[in-house]
Design an enzyme around this catalytic site. Structure first.
Site, PDB file in Angstrom:
ATOM      1  N   LYS A 124      35.770  34.993  41.411  1.00  0.00           N
ATOM      2  CA  LYS A 124      36.589  34.843  40.211  1.00  0.00           C
ATOM      3  C   LYS A 124      36.539  33.384  39.720  1.00  0.00           C
ATOM      4  O   LYS A 124      36.086  32.488  40.465  1.00  0.00           O
ATOM      5  CB  LYS A 124      38.028  35.264  40.540  1.00  0.00           C
ATOM      6  N   TYR A 132      38.954  46.900  35.711  1.00  0.00           N
ATOM      7  CA  TYR A 132      40.114  47.168  36.568  1.00  0.00           C
ATOM      8  C   TYR A 132      40.650  48.588  36.422  1.00  0.00           C
ATOM      9  O   TYR A 132      41.322  49.081  37.328  1.00  0.00           O
ATOM     10  CB  TYR A 132      41.212  46.120  36.348  1.00  0.00           C
ATOM     11  N   ARG A 152      35.797  44.270  52.324  1.00  0.00           N
ATOM     12  CA  ARG A 152      37.259  44.213  52.146  1.00  0.00           C
ATOM     13  C   ARG A 152      37.910  43.497  53.338  1.00  0.00           C
ATOM     14  O   ARG A 152      38.860  42.744  53.189  1.00  0.00           O
ATOM     15  CB  ARG A 152      37.860  45.620  51.999  1.00  0.00           C
ATOM     16  N   THR A 184      45.322  41.361  49.180  1.00  0.00           N
ATOM     17  CA  THR A 184      45.417  40.853  47.804  1.00  0.00           C
ATOM     18  C   THR A 184      46.202  39.546  47.685  1.00  0.00           C
ATOM     19  O   THR A 184      45.802  38.643  46.953  1.00  0.00           O
ATOM     20  CB  THR A 184      46.096  41.927  46.915  1.00  0.00           C
ATOM     21  N   ARG A 198      40.545  35.110  51.530  1.00  0.00           N
ATOM     22  CA  ARG A 198      41.815  34.870  50.836  1.00  0.00           C
ATOM     23  C   ARG A 198      42.855  34.212  51.755  1.00  0.00           C
ATOM     24  O   ARG A 198      43.796  33.573  51.278  1.00  0.00           O
ATOM     25  CB  ARG A 198      42.359  36.183  50.273  1.00  0.00           C
ATOM     26  N   ASN A 206      43.129  34.649  43.827  1.00  0.00           N
ATOM     27  CA  ASN A 206      42.695  35.003  45.190  1.00  0.00           C
ATOM     28  C   ASN A 206      41.173  35.001  45.342  1.00  0.00           C
ATOM     29  O   ASN A 206      40.618  35.683  46.201  1.00  0.00           O
ATOM     30  CB  ASN A 206      43.324  36.337  45.624  1.00  0.00           C
ATOM     31  N   HIS A 227      36.922  39.348  43.931  1.00  0.00           N
ATOM     32  CA  HIS A 227      37.161  40.788  43.797  1.00  0.00           C
ATOM     33  C   HIS A 227      36.157  41.495  44.687  1.00  0.00           C
ATOM     34  O   HIS A 227      35.010  41.073  44.796  1.00  0.00           O
ATOM     35  CB  HIS A 227      36.942  41.246  42.347  1.00  0.00           C
ATOM     36  N   GLU A 275      31.641  50.400  39.488  1.00  0.00           N
ATOM     37  CA  GLU A 275      31.715  48.974  39.132  1.00  0.00           C
ATOM     38  C   GLU A 275      30.307  48.363  39.044  1.00  0.00           C
ATOM     39  O   GLU A 275      30.027  47.559  38.159  1.00  0.00           O
ATOM     40  CB  GLU A 275      32.554  48.216  40.164  1.00  0.00           C
TER      41      GLU A 275
HETATM   42  P1  ADP Z   1      42.517  43.674  45.086  1.00  0.00           P
HETATM   43  O1  ADP Z   1      41.812  42.609  44.289  1.00  0.00           O
HETATM   44  O2  ADP Z   1      42.933  43.175  46.438  1.00  0.00           O
HETATM   45  O3  ADP Z   1      41.765  44.971  45.138  1.00  0.00           O
HETATM   46  P2  ADP Z   1      44.284  44.943  43.142  1.00  0.00           P
HETATM   47  O4  ADP Z   1      43.122  45.811  42.749  1.00  0.00           O
HETATM   48  O5  ADP Z   1      45.544  45.629  43.514  1.00  0.00           O
HETATM   49  O6  ADP Z   1      43.896  43.944  44.321  1.00  0.00           O
HETATM   50  O7  ADP Z   1      44.623  43.930  41.943  1.00  0.00           O
HETATM   51  C1  ADP Z   1      43.583  43.315  41.221  1.00  0.00           C
HETATM   52  C2  ADP Z   1      43.883  41.850  41.037  1.00  0.00           C
HETATM   53  O8  ADP Z   1      45.047  41.711  40.220  1.00  0.00           O
HETATM   54  C3  ADP Z   1      44.234  41.089  42.310  1.00  0.00           C
HETATM   55  O9  ADP Z   1      43.122  40.670  43.042  1.00  0.00           O
HETATM   56  C4  ADP Z   1      45.038  39.925  41.745  1.00  0.00           C
HETATM   57  O10 ADP Z   1      44.200  38.906  41.237  1.00  0.00           O
HETATM   58  C5  ADP Z   1      45.787  40.574  40.609  1.00  0.00           C
HETATM   59  N1  ADP Z   1      47.121  41.047  41.009  1.00  0.00           N
HETATM   60  C6  ADP Z   1      47.434  42.153  41.713  1.00  0.00           C
HETATM   61  N2  ADP Z   1      48.769  42.282  41.873  1.00  0.00           N
HETATM   62  C7  ADP Z   1      49.314  41.230  41.231  1.00  0.00           C
HETATM   63  C8  ADP Z   1      50.664  40.776  41.018  1.00  0.00           C
HETATM   64  N3  ADP Z   1      51.695  41.454  41.486  1.00  0.00           N
HETATM   65  N4  ADP Z   1      50.868  39.641  40.337  1.00  0.00           N
HETATM   66  C9  ADP Z   1      49.835  38.957  39.829  1.00  0.00           C
HETATM   67  N5  ADP Z   1      48.548  39.314  39.984  1.00  0.00           N
HETATM   68  C10 ADP Z   1      48.280  40.434  40.681  1.00  0.00           C
HETATM   69 MG    MG Z   2      41.313  46.414  43.645  1.00  0.00          MG
END
Ligand code: ADP
Ligand code: MG
Length: 198
Positions: free
Chosen positions: A11, A51, A116, A122, A133, A153, A156, A167
């Site tokens: 990112k 997303y 993962r 996350t 992370r 973080n 992705h 994706e």
């Molecule tokens: P991951 O990236 O671990 O698969 P998610 O798919 O749930 O997580 O969410 C996508 C991205 O959205 C996260 O990596 C993070 O950057 C952002 N995100 C998720 N939840 C939150 C939140 N509660 N507040 C702010 N940003 C969030």
């Molecule tokens: Mg995700």
């Protein structure tokens, strides 16, 4: 099985913090094979597509956020998971279009789950030590929500084999994915380990 593929994005925060090499190194050293890579400046509607490729993403991510708050004895900003992800998605669009992103496809046995595991949970505040992370960043739901921005973080990674396929199709044309052999695959996957001794 050995050809399982997953999409990884570094990112904008990962690029800005000079962590491209460090992050790529983690996937290299575990034995995965890089089969596609490019630097991209994504557009906002492309990020929404990315997303929401999983129709359940809005619910799951909202619920995960609510649980993240409750586990720490805190009150989530909303009780409705969809309301939470509406805001998250808006902020993700701002975050993911703020600068260049590195898009990659990595291949190998159990690629989705292994990646993962290496990436970690996350929320950096609670992701395990030893994960990307957990080791390189320190954000939390609490801080990112207070500041009304996406969690930073660094990476992705696709959440399932099914999401990975969708994706990868979104980010790469089939001719951008290179089919080739790596010498190290012989040691990782060859059953008899013949051909080592002269
Ligand atoms: P991951 O990236 O671990 O698969 P998610 O798919 O749930 O997580 O969410 C996508 C991205 O959205 C996260 O990596 C993070 O950057 C952002 N995100 C998720 N939840 C939150 C939140 N509660 N507040 C702010 N940003 C969030
Ligand atoms: Mg995700």
């Amino acid at each position: 099985m050995k050809n399982e593929q997953t999409l990884i994005l570094i990112k904008p925060d990962g690029v800005q913090r000079n962590l491209i090499g460090e992050i790529i190194g983690r996937f290299e050293r575990v034995g995965l094979k890089l089969v596609a890579m490019k630097m991209v400046l994504p557009q906002s509607d492309f990020i929404e597509k990315h997303y929401t490729i999983d129709p359940e993403w809005r619910r799951i991510t909202g619920e995960k956020t609510i649980k993240g708050y409750r586990d720490k004895g805190l009150q989530p900003p909303f009780d409705d998971p969809y309301k939470i992800t509406e805001i998250i998605l808006d902020n993700l669009k701002k975050f993911m279009t703020a600068g260049p992103v590195i898009a990659m496809v990595w291949q190998g046995v159990h690629a989705v789950k292994i990646v993962r595991k290496l990436v970690g949970g996350t929320e950096p505040l609670s992701s395990d030590v030893g994960t990307i992370r957990g080791d390189f960043v320190l954000d939390s739901y609490q801080l990112s929500d207070t500041d009304d921005r996406a969690i930073r973080n660094l990476v992705h990674a696709s959440g399932s084999i099914e999401d990975a396929e969708k994706e990868i199709n979104l980010w790469f044309k089939s001719e951008e994915i290179i089919n080739y052999k790596l010498i190290s695959e012989k040691i990782l996957y060859d059953v008899d380990l013949d051909g080592i001794l002269e």
